[in-house]
Design a protein around this motif. Structure first.
Motif, PDB file in Angstrom:
ATOM      1  N   GLN A 356       0.995  -1.724  -0.099  1.00 28.16           N
ATOM      2  CA  GLN A 356       0.122   0.057  -0.251  1.00 28.16           C
ATOM      3  C   GLN A 356       0.890   1.128  -0.207  1.00 28.16           C
ATOM      4  N   ALA A 357       0.478   1.987  -1.014  1.00 27.27           N
ATOM      5  CA  ALA A 357       1.075   3.463  -1.083  1.00 27.27           C
ATOM      6  C   ALA A 357       0.154   4.201  -1.551  1.00 27.27           C
ATOM      7  N   ASP A 358      -0.033   5.211  -0.683  1.00 30.68           N
ATOM      8  CA  ASP A 358      -0.677   6.381  -0.668  1.00 30.68           C
ATOM      9  C   ASP A 358       0.127   7.924  -1.099  1.00 30.68           C
ATOM     10  N   ASN A 359       0.066   7.932  -2.437  1.00 35.91           N
ATOM     11  CA  ASN A 359       1.154   9.615  -3.075  1.00 35.91           C
ATOM     12  C   ASN A 359       0.332  10.163  -2.900  1.00 35.91           C
ATOM     13  N   ALA A 360       0.969  11.890  -3.522  1.00 35.48           N
ATOM     14  CA  ALA A 360       0.764  12.900  -3.293  1.00 35.48           C
ATOM     15  C   ALA A 360       1.896  13.840  -3.871  1.00 35.48           C
ATOM     16  N   PHE A 361       1.357  14.287  -5.169  1.00 35.22           N
ATOM     17  CA  PHE A 361       2.742  15.054  -5.079  1.00 35.22           C
ATOM     18  C   PHE A 361       2.470  16.770  -5.296  1.00 35.22           C
ATOM     19  N   ASN A 362       3.135  17.369  -5.776  1.00 38.06           N
ATOM     20  CA  ASN A 362       3.190  18.689  -6.330  1.00 38.06           C
ATOM     21  C   ASN A 362       4.696  19.264  -7.403  1.00 38.06           C
ATOM     22  N   GLN A 363       3.919  20.313  -8.004  1.00 40.32           N
ATOM     23  CA  GLN A 363       4.806  20.765  -8.652  1.00 40.32           C
ATOM     24  C   GLN A 363       5.027  22.557  -9.330  1.00 40.32           C
ATOM     25  N   HIS A 364       5.374  22.888  -8.886  1.00 34.51           N
ATOM     26  CA  HIS A 364       5.757  24.240  -9.781  1.00 34.51           C
ATOM     27  C   HIS A 364       7.227  24.099 -10.401  1.00 34.51           C
ATOM     28  N   ALA A 365       6.430  24.511 -11.910  1.00 34.12           N
ATOM     29  CA  ALA A 365       8.118  24.939 -12.822  1.00 34.12           C
ATOM     30  C   ALA A 365       8.057  25.972 -13.853  1.00 34.12           C
ATOM     31  N   LEU A 366       9.347  26.251 -14.160  1.00 33.09           N
ATOM     32  CA  LEU A 366       8.804  27.754 -14.982  1.00 33.09           C
ATOM     33  C   LEU A 366      10.402  27.660 -15.814  1.00 33.09           C
ATOM     34  N   ASP A 367      10.360  27.690 -17.638  1.00 26.72           N
ATOM     35  CA  ASP A 367      11.211  27.350 -17.943  1.00 26.72           C
ATOM     36  C   ASP A 367      11.098  28.627 -19.324  1.00 26.72           C
ATOM     37  N   VAL A 368      12.014  28.952 -19.172  1.00 24.55           N
ATOM     38  CA  VAL A 368      12.496  30.504 -19.790  1.00 24.55           C
ATOM     39  C   VAL A 368      13.057  30.618 -21.062  1.00 24.55           C
ATOM     40  N   ARG A 369      13.017  30.632 -22.244  1.00 31.10           N
ATOM     41  CA  ARG A 369      13.767  30.466 -23.255  1.00 31.10           C
ATOM     42  C   ARG A 369      14.229  31.344 -24.163  1.00 31.10           C
ATOM     43  N   VAL A 370      15.192  31.692 -24.912  1.00 32.10           N
ATOM     44  CA  VAL A 370      15.198  33.137 -24.895  1.00 32.10           C
ATOM     45  C   VAL A 370      15.975  32.520 -26.674  1.00 32.10           C
ATOM     46  N   SER A 371      15.575  33.013 -28.015  1.00 24.68           N
ATOM     47  CA  SER A 371      16.432  32.445 -29.318  1.00 24.68           C
ATOM     48  C   SER A 371      17.014  33.523 -29.888  1.00 24.68           C
ATOM     49  N   LYS A 372      17.681  33.684 -30.522  1.00 24.05           N
ATOM     50  CA  LYS A 372      18.835  34.505 -31.428  1.00 24.05           C
ATOM     51  C   LYS A 372      19.306  34.361 -32.464  1.00 24.05           C
ATOM     52  N   LEU A 373      18.790  34.315 -33.642  1.00 23.60           N
ATOM     53  CA  LEU A 373      19.530  34.120 -34.992  1.00 23.60           C
ATOM     54  C   LEU A 373      20.748  34.725 -34.993  1.00 23.60           C
ATOM     55  N   PHE A 374      21.852  34.358 -35.721  1.00 22.08           N
ATOM     56  CA  PHE A 374      22.642  34.725 -36.565  1.00 22.08           C
ATOM     57  C   PHE A 374      24.057  34.496 -37.277  1.00 22.08           C
ATOM     58  N   THR A 375      24.622  35.571 -38.031  1.00 23.00           N
ATOM     59  CA  THR A 375      25.333  34.481 -39.050  1.00 23.00           C
ATOM     60  C   THR A 375      27.229  35.349 -38.499  1.00 23.00           C
ATOM     61  N   THR A 376      27.904  33.933 -39.404  1.00 21.84           N
ATOM     62  CA  THR A 376      29.020  34.214 -39.638  1.00 21.84           C
ATOM     63  C   THR A 376      29.166  34.079 -41.076  1.00 21.84           C
ATOM     64  N   GLY A 377      29.885  34.738 -41.603  1.00 27.02           N
ATOM     65  CA  GLY A 377      30.184  34.571 -43.338  1.00 27.02           C
ATOM     66  C   GLY A 377      29.019  33.802 -44.086  1.00 27.02           C
ATOM     67  N   ALA A 378      29.826  32.420 -44.102  1.00 27.00           N
ATOM     68  CA  ALA A 378      28.389  31.976 -45.200  1.00 27.00           C
ATOM     69  C   ALA A 378      27.713  30.825 -43.778  1.00 27.00           C
TER      70      ALA A 378
END
Length: 385
Positions: A356-378
């Protein structure tokens, strides 16, 4: 010019004309074939809430990723998350066979963690609700190490599923199904614009299932409600709020029945009954789970080269797991710890362990992402921070 030279020249001209006619005929036949073949060009981009956390097209990725869309899942008849992975190369779905407690998927021989909208959704075992495939837009499996994107994990990869969210122009549906083991299910997916200017779009996904299973006394009943709303003030900004509420009443499909009597015969040469044999204790056995979660997805494109996206998750729930299972080990005798007596299993009697196992869970999560496109020569680069 002698007669022999004239003959050779005429033969050469005839061969050249014949070859030219053949090439011309082949070109016309090729053009006709190409005109008769229907061409289907698929143009799509990755979602920033997908397994790679970027919009980079799959053909441009240096990683191996397998994707099952909602249509693929429907056409292949996958009833749970594990079954969506059974056709993926190098992946094993339902690693431990038929199961009702959890979805077990392994990639390249290793167990892998479970994510939803790029946030890990499951920690540990048997303490959470199973994800319902009817709530998913697609299932993605990113193969190989992914610690750069997700931190500590499995060298085999990760499995990520993308939630159904409001979509302009997408229709609605009601699905009713009935199948083996009295599996009755009704699914509702309603998608609609909430305002005339299409800045607010809503979607509601609901599922109700009343089902037995291939094992006696084991049910797979569930209720799922998933409302969501998206706000798009501009073409470059999208905010989506998703609620997910699930209540599942079930039992353990795995009965831990012994090798003797299944793969190997019993001493009298017979075998145990079919795989529907139930070794649990009705009234005690159960695997009942409830969960509530709220997810916020956001994306803003600053310009052609810079964008930011984020996933925020709050999740809370419980899982009540009770099970009695046989303690077979090759037919050896067991000692009753209370009475001190030896117990000898027979064809119709076996000791059991009660868990017997009576479990509980609680979760708080945050994921922030920044994307940047750039070129160097070709070279062109997509930098993700």
């Amino acid at each position: 010019m002698n007669t022999q030279t004239l003959t050779l020249s005429a033969l050469t001209i005839a061969i050249a004309i014949s070859y030219s006619l053949q090439v011309n005929a082949q070109d016309k036949a090729k053009e006709a074939d190409e005109a008769s073949i229907e061409k289907v060009e698929i143009v799509e981009k990755r979602s920033p809430f997908g397994a790679t956390k970027t919009n980079t097209p799959i053909v441009e990725l240096a990683r191996t990723i397998s994707i099952e869309s909602a249509l693929d899942i429907k056409q292949k008849g996958a009833l749970n998350l594990s079954q969506t992975a059974t056709y993926m190369a190098g992946v094993t779905g339902e690693s431990y066979g038929y199961a009702t407690r959890v979805d077990s998927v392994s990639s390249r021989g290793l167990s892998i963690p479970r994510y939803r909208d790029s946030i890990q959704e499951l920690f540990g075992s048997y303490n959470s609700t199973r994800a319902e495939v009817y709530t998913m837009e697609q299932v993605e499996l990113l193969k190989g190490p992914a610690s750069v994107l997700y931190g500590q994990g499995s060298p085999g990869g990760i499995i990520n599923y993308v939630s159904k969210t409001p979509t302009l122009g997408k229709g609605s549906e009601i699905v009713v199904s009935y199948g083996t083991f009295s599996r009755a299910e009704i699914g509702v997916d309603i998608n609609s614009s909430l305002t005339d200017d299409d800045k607010w779009v809503g979607r509601f996904v609901g599922l109700y299932r009343d089902s037995d299973s291939q094992v006696d006394y084991v049910t797979d009943d569930t209720q799922v409600l998933m409302p969501s709303v998206s706000y798009m003030p501009t073409d470059n900004t999208t905010l989506t709020l998703i609620g997910l509420f699930q209540d599942t009443d079930s039992d353990t499909g795995a009965q831990f029945i012994p090798v003797e009597g299944t793969l190997l015969p019993l001493p009298d040469g017979t075998f145990l009954p079919d795989q529907n044999v139930y070794a649990g204790e009705p009234g005690f056995n159960k695997f009942d789970t409830k969960s509530s979660q709220v997810t916020l997805l956001g994306e803003h494109i600053f310009n052609d080269t810079t964008s930011v996206s984020f996933t925020a998750l709050w999740r809370d729930g419980e899982a009540d797991y009770h099970q009695a299972w046989p303690t077979f080990t090759g037919g050896s005798r067991y000692v009753n710890a209370f009475a001190g007596a030896q117990i000898a299993p027979t064809d119709t009697f076996v000791p059991r362990t009660f868990y017997q196992a009576d479990n509980a869970f609680n979760q708080h999560a945050l994921d922030v992402r920044v994307s940047k496109l750039f070129t160097t020569g070709a070279l062109e680069h997509d930098l993700l921070a």
